[in-house]
Design a protein around this motif. Structure first.
Motif, PDB file in Angstrom:
ATOM      1  N   THR A  57       0.838  -1.206   0.000  1.00 37.23           N
ATOM      2  CA  THR A  57       0.000   0.000   0.000  1.00 37.23           C
ATOM      3  C   THR A  57       0.869   1.251   0.000  1.00 37.23           C
ATOM      4  O   THR A  57       0.581   2.221  -0.718  1.00 37.23           O
ATOM      5  CB  THR A  57      -0.936  -0.007   1.222  1.00 37.23           C
ATOM      6  N   LYS A  58       1.955   1.231   0.789  1.00 32.65           N
ATOM      7  CA  LYS A  58       2.877   2.376   0.812  1.00 32.65           C
ATOM      8  C   LYS A  58       3.528   2.596  -0.541  1.00 32.65           C
ATOM      9  O   LYS A  58       3.677   3.732  -0.996  1.00 32.65           O
ATOM     10  CB  LYS A  58       3.958   2.174   1.875  1.00 32.65           C
ATOM     11  N   VAL A  59       3.931   1.496  -1.194  1.00 28.22           N
ATOM     12  CA  VAL A  59       4.547   1.616  -2.526  1.00 28.22           C
ATOM     13  C   VAL A  59       3.554   2.249  -3.490  1.00 28.22           C
ATOM     14  O   VAL A  59       3.906   3.164  -4.248  1.00 28.22           O
ATOM     15  CB  VAL A  59       5.028   0.243  -3.041  1.00 28.22           C
ATOM     16  N   SER A  60       2.298   1.790  -3.465  1.00 27.03           N
ATOM     17  CA  SER A  60       1.273   2.350  -4.355  1.00 27.03           C
ATOM     18  C   SER A  60       1.047   3.831  -4.079  1.00 27.03           C
ATOM     19  O   SER A  60       0.922   4.635  -5.017  1.00 27.03           O
ATOM     20  CB  SER A  60      -0.040   1.594  -4.185  1.00 27.03           C
ATOM     21  N   PHE A  61       1.003   4.191  -2.795  1.00 29.14           N
ATOM     22  CA  PHE A  61       0.798   5.591  -2.423  1.00 29.14           C
ATOM     23  C   PHE A  61       1.943   6.466  -2.946  1.00 29.14           C
ATOM     24  O   PHE A  61       1.710   7.508  -3.564  1.00 29.14           O
ATOM     25  CB  PHE A  61       0.689   5.709  -0.905  1.00 29.14           C
ATOM     26  N   HIS A  62       3.178   6.030  -2.704  1.00 22.08           N
ATOM     27  CA  HIS A  62       4.333   6.828  -3.129  1.00 22.08           C
ATOM     28  C   HIS A  62       4.487   6.849  -4.651  1.00 22.08           C
ATOM     29  O   HIS A  62       4.942   7.850  -5.208  1.00 22.08           O
ATOM     30  CB  HIS A  62       5.614   6.318  -2.464  1.00 22.08           C
ATOM     31  N   LYS A  63       4.076   5.780  -5.310  1.00 23.14           N
ATOM     32  CA  LYS A  63       4.128   5.767  -6.780  1.00 23.14           C
ATOM     33  C   LYS A  63       3.126   6.768  -7.351  1.00 23.14           C
ATOM     34  O   LYS A  63       3.436   7.502  -8.293  1.00 23.14           O
ATOM     35  CB  LYS A  63       3.837   4.366  -7.310  1.00 23.14           C
ATOM     36  N   ALA A  64       1.936   6.816  -6.763  1.00 21.07           N
ATOM     37  CA  ALA A  64       0.927   7.776  -7.222  1.00 21.07           C
ATOM     38  C   ALA A  64       1.404   9.205  -6.982  1.00 21.07           C
ATOM     39  O   ALA A  64       1.243  10.082  -7.848  1.00 21.07           O
ATOM     40  CB  ALA A  64      -0.400   7.531  -6.514  1.00 21.07           C
ATOM     41  N   ALA A  65       2.021   9.444  -5.806  1.00 21.27           N
ATOM     42  CA  ALA A  65       2.541  10.786  -5.510  1.00 21.27           C
ATOM     43  C   ALA A  65       3.650  11.153  -6.485  1.00 21.27           C
ATOM     44  O   ALA A  65       3.729  12.293  -6.961  1.00 21.27           O
ATOM     45  CB  ALA A  65       3.062  10.838  -4.070  1.00 21.27           C
ATOM     46  N   MET A  66       4.501  10.206  -6.809  1.00 19.72           N
ATOM     47  CA  MET A  66       5.599  10.465  -7.740  1.00 19.72           C
ATOM     48  C   MET A  66       5.059  10.730  -9.152  1.00 19.72           C
ATOM     49  O   MET A  66       5.572  11.595  -9.863  1.00 19.72           O
ATOM     50  CB  MET A  66       6.555   9.263  -7.768  1.00 19.72           C
ATOM     51  N   ASN A  67       4.012  10.004  -9.535  1.00 19.42           N
ATOM     52  CA  ASN A  67       3.427  10.221 -10.862  1.00 19.42           C
ATOM     53  C   ASN A  67       2.744  11.583 -10.978  1.00 19.42           C
ATOM     54  O   ASN A  67       2.705  12.171 -12.056  1.00 19.42           O
ATOM     55  CB  ASN A  67       2.438   9.107 -11.198  1.00 19.42           C
ATOM     56  N   ARG A  68       2.202  12.076  -9.849  1.00 13.12           N
ATOM     57  CA  ARG A  68       1.584  13.407  -9.861  1.00 13.12           C
ATOM     58  C   ARG A  68       2.643  14.501  -9.943  1.00 13.12           C
ATOM     59  O   ARG A  68       2.468  15.490 -10.643  1.00 13.12           O
ATOM     60  CB  ARG A  68       0.733  13.610  -8.604  1.00 13.12           C
ATOM     61  N   ARG A  69       3.723  14.307  -9.185  1.00 11.90           N
ATOM     62  CA  ARG A  69       4.775  15.328  -9.141  1.00 11.90           C
ATOM     63  C   ARG A  69       6.120  14.651  -8.941  1.00 11.90           C
ATOM     64  O   ARG A  69       6.352  14.005  -7.933  1.00 11.90           O
ATOM     65  CB  ARG A  69       4.515  16.300  -7.984  1.00 11.90           C
ATOM     66  N   GLN A  70       6.999  14.812  -9.894  1.00 11.22           N
ATOM     67  CA  GLN A  70       8.306  14.147  -9.877  1.00 11.22           C
ATOM     68  C   GLN A  70       9.345  14.940  -9.078  1.00 11.22           C
ATOM     69  O   GLN A  70      10.455  15.162  -9.548  1.00 11.22           O
ATOM     70  CB  GLN A  70       8.802  13.954 -11.317  1.00 11.22           C
ATOM     71  N   SER A  71       9.000  15.327  -7.879  1.00  8.14           N
ATOM     72  CA  SER A  71       9.965  16.041  -7.044  1.00  8.14           C
ATOM     73  C   SER A  71      10.999  15.043  -6.506  1.00  8.14           C
ATOM     74  O   SER A  71      10.719  13.844  -6.414  1.00  8.14           O
ATOM     75  CB  SER A  71       9.255  16.731  -5.873  1.00  8.14           C
ATOM     76  N   PRO A  72      12.190  15.525  -6.151  1.00  9.51           N
ATOM     77  CA  PRO A  72      13.196  14.610  -5.595  1.00  9.51           C
ATOM     78  C   PRO A  72      12.695  13.862  -4.354  1.00  9.51           C
ATOM     79  O   PRO A  72      13.017  12.692  -4.168  1.00  9.51           O
ATOM     80  CB  PRO A  72      14.363  15.537  -5.233  1.00  9.51           C
ATOM     81  N   TYR A  73      11.897  14.542  -3.532  1.00  8.77           N
ATOM     82  CA  TYR A  73      11.360  13.884  -2.336  1.00  8.77           C
ATOM     83  C   TYR A  73      10.449  12.713  -2.719  1.00  8.77           C
ATOM     84  O   TYR A  73      10.551  11.620  -2.154  1.00  8.77           O
ATOM     85  CB  TYR A  73      10.597  14.896  -1.469  1.00  8.77           C
ATOM     86  N   ASN A  74       9.524  12.946  -3.661  1.00 13.05           N
ATOM     87  CA  ASN A  74       8.595  11.896  -4.076  1.00 13.05           C
ATOM     88  C   ASN A  74       9.314  10.715  -4.713  1.00 13.05           C
ATOM     89  O   ASN A  74       8.976   9.557  -4.457  1.00 13.05           O
ATOM     90  CB  ASN A  74       7.540  12.448  -5.029  1.00 13.05           C
ATOM     91  N   VAL A  75      10.308  11.003  -5.548  1.00 15.22           N
ATOM     92  CA  VAL A  75      11.071   9.936  -6.197  1.00 15.22           C
ATOM     93  C   VAL A  75      11.817   9.119  -5.145  1.00 15.22           C
ATOM     94  O   VAL A  75      11.809   7.880  -5.169  1.00 15.22           O
ATOM     95  CB  VAL A  75      12.045  10.517  -7.254  1.00 15.22           C
ATOM     96  N   GLN A  76      12.463   9.809  -4.201  1.00 18.57           N
ATOM     97  CA  GLN A  76      13.223   9.118  -3.157  1.00 18.57           C
ATOM     98  C   GLN A  76      12.298   8.296  -2.254  1.00 18.57           C
ATOM     99  O   GLN A  76      12.619   7.166  -1.888  1.00 18.57           O
ATOM    100  CB  GLN A  76      14.021  10.128  -2.322  1.00 18.57           C
TER     101      GLN A  76
END
Length: 174
Positions: free
Chosen positions: A82-101
């Motif tokens: 679930t965490k991976v899915s959440f962070h993947k969705a956040a990264m897809n919305r905005r490719q900030s260094p924080y989201n990618v990391q």
């Protein structure tokens, strides 16, 4: 119930049973049916079996297993997934260094835990394995963990006690 049919369908989840609650429930049922003083032999045994069966139905949870279930899957893996899915969705919305990391860290934690759970599952299954069950176990192991072309079973553990799953690492000892 350790046959092939027990591996599919609805089975008791004996790992999740609160045995103290089970014992308390059975004790209460036995005390409530204490008026069985005139019953002997088979009738008494039948009555006791009925009490145990009703206690089992009430206290032991049922789990559903199907051929597509991952036997090594745990609650921890569900949370990490679930965490991976959440962070993947956040990264897809905005490719900030924080989201990618954050996505990379969540994915790495999930992958490491997945490997650990698979290894633990295999070790637990191997502990009580006998010759009769071994063919069935290895058949299910291959279907669960290997691609069809990788169904060769050589050394199962590498030097770090991890289960070997890549074809190039599966080699016979000389």
């Amino acid at each position: 119930s350790s046959g092939i049919n027990a591996e599919y369908g609805h089975v008791p989840n004996l790992e999740a049973v609160d045995w103290k609650e089970w014992q308390k429930n059975l004790d209460e049922r036995i005390v409530a049916h204490n008026h069985c003083s005139g019953i002997h032999g088979d009738q008494l045994w039948s009555k006791l079996q009925g009490l145990i069966a009703r206690t089992n139905e009430e206290v032991i949870p049922i789990k559903t297993i199907c051929p597509h279930s991952k036997p090594y899957w745990s609650e921890n893996l569900s949370e990490l997934s679930t965490k991976v899915s959440f962070h993947k969705a956040a990264m897809n919305r905005r490719q900030s260094p924080y989201n990618v990391q954050a996505y990379k860290e969540a994915k790495e934690a999930f992958s490491n835990t997945l490997i650990e759970e698979k290894n633990n599952w295999v070790r637990n299954k191997l502990e009580g394995l006998n010759v009769k069950d071994s063919m069935l176990f290895w058949k299910r192991y291959k279907l669960t963990f290997c691609k069809t072309e990788e169904n060769f079973i050589g050394d199962l553990e590498d030097d770090n006690k991890n289960i070997v799953s890549e074809k190039k690492k599966k080699k016979k000892k000389k």
